[in-house]
Scaffold this motif. Structure first.
Motif, mmCIF file in Angstrom:
data_model
loop_
_atom_site.group_PDB
_atom_site.id
_atom_site.type_symbol
_atom_site.label_atom_id
_atom_site.label_comp_id
_atom_site.label_asym_id
_atom_site.label_seq_id
_atom_site.Cartn_x
_atom_site.Cartn_y
_atom_site.Cartn_z
ATOM 1 N N LEU A 1 -9.678 44.603 -3.815
ATOM 2 C CA LEU A 1 -8.798 44.912 -2.693
ATOM 3 C C LEU A 1 -9.078 46.302 -2.131
ATOM 4 C CD1 LEU A 1 -5.307 43.504 -3.766
ATOM 5 C CD2 LEU A 1 -6.967 42.484 -2.216
ATOM 6 N N SER A 2 -9.275 47.252 -3.025
ATOM 7 C CA SER A 2 -9.508 48.626 -2.591
ATOM 8 C C SER A 2 -10.838 48.748 -1.852
ATOM 9 C CB SER A 2 -9.495 49.555 -3.807
ATOM 10 O OG SER A 2 -9.600 50.902 -3.422
ATOM 11 N N LEU A 3 -11.862 48.081 -2.356
ATOM 12 C CA LEU A 3 -13.171 48.148 -1.717
ATOM 13 C C LEU A 3 -13.120 47.514 -0.320
ATOM 14 C CD1 LEU A 3 -16.573 47.480 -3.458
ATOM 15 C CD2 LEU A 3 -16.140 46.597 -1.168
ATOM 16 N N ASN A 4 -12.471 46.368 -0.207
ATOM 17 C CA ASN A 4 -12.361 45.721 1.111
ATOM 18 C C ASN A 4 -11.603 46.597 2.102
ATOM 19 O OD1 ASN A 4 -13.748 43.475 0.228
ATOM 20 N ND2 ASN A 4 -11.921 42.247 -0.147
ATOM 21 N N ARG A 5 -10.535 47.202 1.616
ATOM 22 C CA ARG A 5 -9.745 48.075 2.498
ATOM 23 C C ARG A 5 -10.588 49.261 2.963
ATOM 24 N NH1 ARG A 5 -4.078 50.656 0.512
ATOM 25 N NH2 ARG A 5 -3.327 48.542 0.963
ATOM 26 N N ALA A 6 -11.363 49.844 2.048
ATOM 27 C CA ALA A 6 -12.193 50.997 2.408
ATOM 28 C C ALA A 6 -13.276 50.604 3.408
ATOM 29 C CB ALA A 6 -12.832 51.590 1.147
ATOM 30 N N ALA A 7 -13.901 49.438 3.206
ATOM 31 C CA ALA A 7 -14.949 48.989 4.120
ATOM 32 C C ALA A 7 -14.387 48.774 5.521
ATOM 33 C CB ALA A 7 -15.586 47.705 3.593
ATOM 34 N N SER A 8 -13.204 48.184 5.588
ATOM 35 C CA SER A 8 -12.570 47.966 6.885
ATOM 36 C C SER A 8 -12.228 49.293 7.552
ATOM 37 C CB SER A 8 -11.313 47.112 6.711
ATOM 38 O OG SER A 8 -10.688 46.860 7.943
ATOM 39 N N ALA A 9 -11.716 50.240 6.775
ATOM 40 C CA ALA A 9 -11.356 51.545 7.321
ATOM 41 C C ALA A 9 -12.582 52.300 7.829
ATOM 42 C CB ALA A 9 -10.634 52.380 6.268
#
Length: 573
Positions: free
Chosen positions: A300-308
């Motif tokens: 979840l954290s990695l996906n959020r960071a990639a989107s950001a």
């Protein structure tokens, strides 16, 4: 009428076969109305009918309605990151790429499939295929179509990976050349933009994501574009928990990134989610309990960071282990190698398992009465007894020991895994499109066509030889030749201790709710005691297989406690 979600990777080929103008249709990046990938799929269907699915490659699912015949046709790609669910009771047919949509329609009482839930909790992959945790809701597996009329309901598989013909070439190097060609194309087509965002990639210390990242970086470098790469890093020393494996993949990821001047490496410490909070947030995304609950926090954290960071596409290598980076089977090698690797006793035992008739193996299993499925899992033994789970597992054909090297890879066959669909759902929740070159049907077919003996170097005994040799010059030697395995979430024990109050709250909720009928609360408590007090491989193993998986299972059941569970199921169409 044709509706769906699609990224067609062989647009140029299809346009040529259909006799359509490449330029007028926008080539590989259509922009005009009516020339998108769904329109192209519709054109292919009009030409070839249901057989069009064999010719379309990419990540897609679609539905086509014939109003004159009142016939519905659903189809899902060979092995892409897609999902397609349906409900049918003989009077009503509903379908969606999102299971929540079907659940919200309240078409039937939503009964949990107890066997499915039990199989997830003991990590028995028989739960893959058409089934879901919600008995009335079915899943259309990859490489399958569904045709529905007033008098017909037919699910058909159109692609069989295990039937791929063996490719015989004169020299081992020729296999590498063929692999590079098909793998590079799989990466290239997945660099196609999705909206205004950029392309990123996951980057672990293993061969799969490293090969994807290195290949993509090389292609983007030619056009002066940057590639954002994301690596999950631990917050504490993982050495006590991972044994001879490695739990910190950052040194390998850095080595790969340093080979390219256009790779921006981002370290994801995943401190924005605790493991328990991530499980709670994941459940409504999937409406499903999953196998890898202990990985949810960093995913979840990695996906959020990639989107950001502005990414709209995230490349992964999730399906590599049985394809591009297959280890090779010891039994495909000369007898001397087999004996030297396994030892005489182990070789004899394994050889018998591969040669005895399946009926004999099942008969021998029938003589064993000791529990085989519940020990060291989160499953409530009372539920296991009620389902007679041990007997079901002893008699299950999929539990027969593998007899060939392809049998050892059978978990990757269409319908045996929904890894791609779960990752795609997590990605969509963060605004990302997940794309996996290692799951490309043409890549899988090629790697399964390579004779198994090619995957092991006969001189050095090095496994995964095909991908290692193909990445000469692309990956640094410390990554390309590394034989140690990485362990995801290697710091999970430490993270669980840091959120001990959340663990206690979750355990109390399960103990006081219907989840206690499905998970063994006492075993969860025992595992939690070990996790809090031991810095050992056992503590890490139980944090993955018992505690987090059990918490996910228990919370999933609790979240459906108000459902009608009177035992009714939807009749077959």
């Amino acid at each position: 009428m044709c509706v769906g979600s699609a990224r067609v990777d062989n647009r140029a080929e299809l346009l040529g076969l259909l006799g359509l103008d490449y330029g007028a249709w926008g080539g590989e990046n259509p922009t005009g109305p009516g020339h998108g990938d769904i329109a192209l799929i519709h054109a292919a269907y009009r030409r070839w009918g249901a057989d069009c699915v064999r010719r379309i490659f990419g990540d897609w699912s679609f539905a086509l309605w014939h109003p004159d015949q009142r016939r519905l046709f659903l189809a899902r790609d060979h092995f892409g990151n897609t999902s397609l669910y349906y409900y049918c009771d003989g009077r009503t047919m509903a379908f969606s790429s999102d299971r929540r949509v079907l659940l919200d329609l309240n078409l039937a009482p939503i009964e949990l499939d107890d066997l499915y839930v039990a199989q997830v909790l003991v990590s028995w992959p028989a739960y893959h295929g058409e089934g879901t945790a919600h008995r009335p809701i079915r899943r259309l597996p990859p490489a399958h179509t569904l045709t529905v009329t007033a008098g017909q309901f037919e699910v058909r598989q159109y692609w069989f990976l295990e039937q791929t013909p063996t490719l015989r070439l004169r020299d081992r190097r020729e296999y590498v050349e063929g692999f590079r060609e098909v793998f590079d194309e799989a990466v290239r087509v997945r660099l196609r933009r999705a909206g205004a965002g950029s392309v990123g990639s996951t980057l672990s210390g293993g061969l799969d994501s490293s090969s994807v990242t290195a290949t993509a970086a090389g292609m983007l470098q030619d056009s002066g574009e940057q590639l954002a790469a994301f690596t999950s890093v631990p917050i504490a020393d993982t050495t006590p928990y991972v044994g001879t494996n490695f739990g910190d993949e950052l040194p390998f990821a850095r080595a790969t990134a340093r080979r390219f001047n256009n790779v921006d490496l981002h370290q994801i410490r995943a401190t924005d989610f605790t493991p328990i909070e991530a499980i709670r947030q994941t459940l409504p995304i999937h409406e499903e309990l999953g196998h890898a609950a202990g990985n949810m926090f960093w995913m979840l954290s990695l996906n959020r960071a990639a989107s950001a960071m502005g990414c709209s596409v995230l490349l992964t290598g999730q399906l590599g282990n049985a394809g591009i980076s297959w280890t090779g089977s010891t039994f495909s090698q000369p007898l001397r190698y087999q004996l030297r690797t396994l030892g005489v006793r182990s070789w004899t035992r394994q050889r018998l398992k591969r040669t005895l008739p399946p009926s004999s193996i099942l008969a021998l299993r029938g003589l064993r009465r000791t529990p085989t499925s519940v020990e060291h899992t989160a499953l409530n033994p009372d539920l296991a007894d009620r389902l007679d789970l041990d007997e079901l597992r002893r008699a299950a054909p999929d539990q027969i020991p593998p007899r060939t090297s392809l049998d050892e890879r059978s978990w990757l066959q269409p319908g045996r895994s929904f890894i791609g669909a779960l990752h795609a759902q997590s990605g969509r929740a963060a605004g990302l499109e997940i794309r996996d070159p290692s799951g490309d049907a043409r890549v899988l077919a090629y790697t399964w066509s390579v004779p198994d003996e090619v995957f092991i170097d006969p001189v050095t005994g090095m496994d995964r030889w095909l991908i290692r040799d193909a990445m000469v010059g692309r990956l640094p030697e410390e990554v390309r030749l590394n034989r140690r395995r990485g362990r995801q979430a290697g710091d999970l024990v430490v993270r669980l201790r840091d959120c001990a109050d959340e663990v206690e709250t979750a355990l109390a909720e399960i103990e006081d709710g219907p989840g206690a009928d499905y998970v063994d609360c006492a075993r969860l408590r025992s595992a939690w005691d070990v996790i809090q007090t031991e810095d050992t491989a056992r503590a890490f193993h139980w944090s993955v297989t018992i505690l987090t998986r059990g918490i996910m299972g228990g919370l999933f059941v609790n979240s459906h406690q108000n459902w009608d569970t009177d035992g009714r199921t939807s009749p077959a169409c």
